[in-house]
Design an enzyme around this catalytic site. Structure first.
Site, PDB file in Angstrom:
ATOM      1  N   ARG A  90      51.486  39.408 -63.024  1.00  0.00           N
ATOM      2  CA  ARG A  90      51.609  38.028 -63.529  1.00  0.00           C
ATOM      3  C   ARG A  90      50.253  37.329 -63.605  1.00  0.00           C
ATOM      4  O   ARG A  90      49.952  36.632 -64.558  1.00  0.00           O
ATOM      5  CB  ARG A  90      52.567  37.251 -62.621  1.00  0.00           C
ATOM      6  CG  ARG A  90      52.838  35.822 -63.083  1.00  0.00           C
ATOM      7  CD  ARG A  90      53.951  35.207 -62.258  1.00  0.00           C
ATOM      8  NE  ARG A  90      54.282  33.866 -62.718  1.00  0.00           N
ATOM      9  CZ  ARG A  90      53.877  32.757 -62.117  1.00  0.00           C
ATOM     10  NH1 ARG A  90      53.112  32.844 -61.047  1.00  0.00           N
ATOM     11  NH2 ARG A  90      54.230  31.572 -62.574  1.00  0.00           N
ATOM     12  N   ASN A  97      46.048  34.560 -70.892  1.00  0.00           N
ATOM     13  CA  ASN A  97      46.489  33.386 -71.647  1.00  0.00           C
ATOM     14  C   ASN A  97      45.579  32.187 -71.385  1.00  0.00           C
ATOM     15  O   ASN A  97      45.321  31.386 -72.281  1.00  0.00           O
ATOM     16  CB  ASN A  97      47.937  33.029 -71.302  1.00  0.00           C
ATOM     17  CG  ASN A  97      48.914  33.565 -72.334  1.00  0.00           C
ATOM     18  OD1 ASN A  97      48.518  34.133 -73.343  1.00  0.00           O
ATOM     19  ND2 ASN A  97      50.196  33.394 -72.088  1.00  0.00           N
ATOM     20  N   ASN A 122      53.314  29.761 -72.767  1.00  0.00           N
ATOM     21  CA  ASN A 122      53.745  29.916 -71.373  1.00  0.00           C
ATOM     22  C   ASN A 122      52.673  30.538 -70.489  1.00  0.00           C
ATOM     23  O   ASN A 122      51.887  31.343 -70.966  1.00  0.00           O
ATOM     24  CB  ASN A 122      55.012  30.769 -71.318  1.00  0.00           C
ATOM     25  CG  ASN A 122      56.255  29.942 -71.582  1.00  0.00           C
ATOM     26  OD1 ASN A 122      56.390  28.843 -71.055  1.00  0.00           O
ATOM     27  ND2 ASN A 122      57.141  30.458 -72.407  1.00  0.00           N
ATOM     28  N   HIS A 177      58.685  24.461 -65.893  1.00  0.00           N
ATOM     29  CA  HIS A 177      59.489  25.153 -66.900  1.00  0.00           C
ATOM     30  C   HIS A 177      59.665  26.582 -66.416  1.00  0.00           C
ATOM     31  O   HIS A 177      58.793  27.433 -66.593  1.00  0.00           O
ATOM     32  CB  HIS A 177      58.764  25.132 -68.246  1.00  0.00           C
ATOM     33  CG  HIS A 177      59.411  26.003 -69.291  1.00  0.00           C
ATOM     34  ND1 HIS A 177      60.734  25.880 -69.647  1.00  0.00           N
ATOM     35  CD2 HIS A 177      58.915  27.027 -70.053  1.00  0.00           C
ATOM     36  CE1 HIS A 177      61.016  26.778 -70.581  1.00  0.00           C
ATOM     37  NE2 HIS A 177      59.935  27.477 -70.829  1.00  0.00           N
TER      38      HIS A 177
END
Length: 323
Positions: A90, A97, A122, A177
């Site tokens: 992760r 990102n 995300n 989120h």
């Protein structure tokens, strides 16, 4: 005519543009995507859709960052694809990102972009924080889609259970989120009734209420399991945000915003109800969470803050965040 930019025109980005088009939001739309031929094809198809409508003069072009310098809004849905043949953890994916959002932010800053940025890449709140720290843009002009989609799912499940319209339900999901979202039952109303009143009259069962948070958290996985991606819900949600900004609606949405000094994890982005307006967002004065709801919010947000600091340090981005 208004100008709206989109960076990343995959399933989420194209759903957002198509939703705006069908809301008759006329604009000159500028698309930027790594896969230029794909982006050109998307623009052609969307121009066909606009021309099939009687009263919509929207245009879609594939452009450059220079074309976005005078855009009112830029929406970012771009994301790095996982490396083929390699199982990435992760943190590595987050780092990849973050580097992408860092590059996008610097590119927009270089051309003098002054508008409002909505981030849907995300994990949205971490990416919004990276982007804001990179650019130094006014925090109220940087928004993540936050928990607006979880809020829609809350309304979906409650409306189905009570057989009422989703619009009759007032309330928001807050937090992250994803897995760390919080459902503040104390603030939710259905018509004139509170959740507690409906619990007492047994119109909402203990079982339903105890499972509601987990259902909201799992809904994305259920959709992805069936079709591989979630795009229509978030596409429509991004449209709600963009319309509220363009029309200065001051409608209340639960979005990823920079936490103020009154919060333990101040400085990072996390989901809270705010009034969406032409300048971005305005904080609400009274949130009225219970002590337990606030405790969960603070614990989850501090966990995210530690991750944000680690990511910013790893990509070499200076920041002003402290634990």
């Amino acid at each position: 005519m208004k100008k709206i930019g989109l960076i990343g025109v995959g399933a989420v980005g194209s759903s957002f543009l198509f939703a705006l088009l069908n809301r008759n939001v006329e604009a000159n739309y500028v698309i930027i995507d790594t896969f230029k031929d794909f982006a050109i094809a998307q623009a052609k198809d969307l121009n066909d859709a606009a021309c099939a409508m009687q009263n919509n003069d929207s245009t879609f072009i594939v452009g450059t960052y220079e074309d976005l310098k005078d855009a009112e809004i830029v929406v970012i849905t771009a994301s790095v694809k996982p490396k083929e043949g390699k199982l990435q953890d992760r943190m590595e994916l987050l780092q990849d990102n973050a580097k992408l959002l860092n590059e996008i932010g610097l590119s927009l800053k270089k051309v003098g972009f002054k508008g409002i940025t909505i981030i849907a890449s995300n994990p949205v709140d971490i990416m919004a924080c990276v982007y804001q720290q990179t650019t130094g843009f006014d925090a109220k002009k940087v928004i993540s889609s936050g928990t607006i989609l979880e809020t829609a799912r809350l309304k979906k499940f409650v409306s189905q259970e009570l057989d009422v319209k989703p619009s009759s339900i007032e309330g928001f999901v807050i937090g992250e989120h994803g897995r760390c979202c919080v459902v503040p039952f104390s603030t939710i109303k259905i018509g004139k009734n509170t959740i507690e009143e409906l619990r007492k009259t047994k119109k909402l069962s203990e079982k339903f209420l105890s499972e509601l948070g987990e259902k909201i958290r799992n809904e994305a996985f259920e959709i992805i399991k069936g079709k591989g991606i979630t795009n229509f819900g978030i596409g429509s949600s991004l449209t709600e945000i963009a319309e509220a900004i363009l029309n200065n609606k001051k409608v209340i949405c639960s979005l990823g915003v920079q936490l103020s000094k009154e919060f333990k994890a101040n400085g990072i982005y996390f989901g809270l109800p705010v009034a969406v307006c032409k300048d971005g967002y305005e904080y609400l004065k009274d949130l009225n969470f219970t002590s337990q709801e606030r405790k969960e919010f603070d614990e989850y947000s501090m966990d995210i803050k530690k991750i944000v600091i680690e990511i910013l340090d790893k990509i070499g981005q200076k920041h002003n965040l402290k634990i």
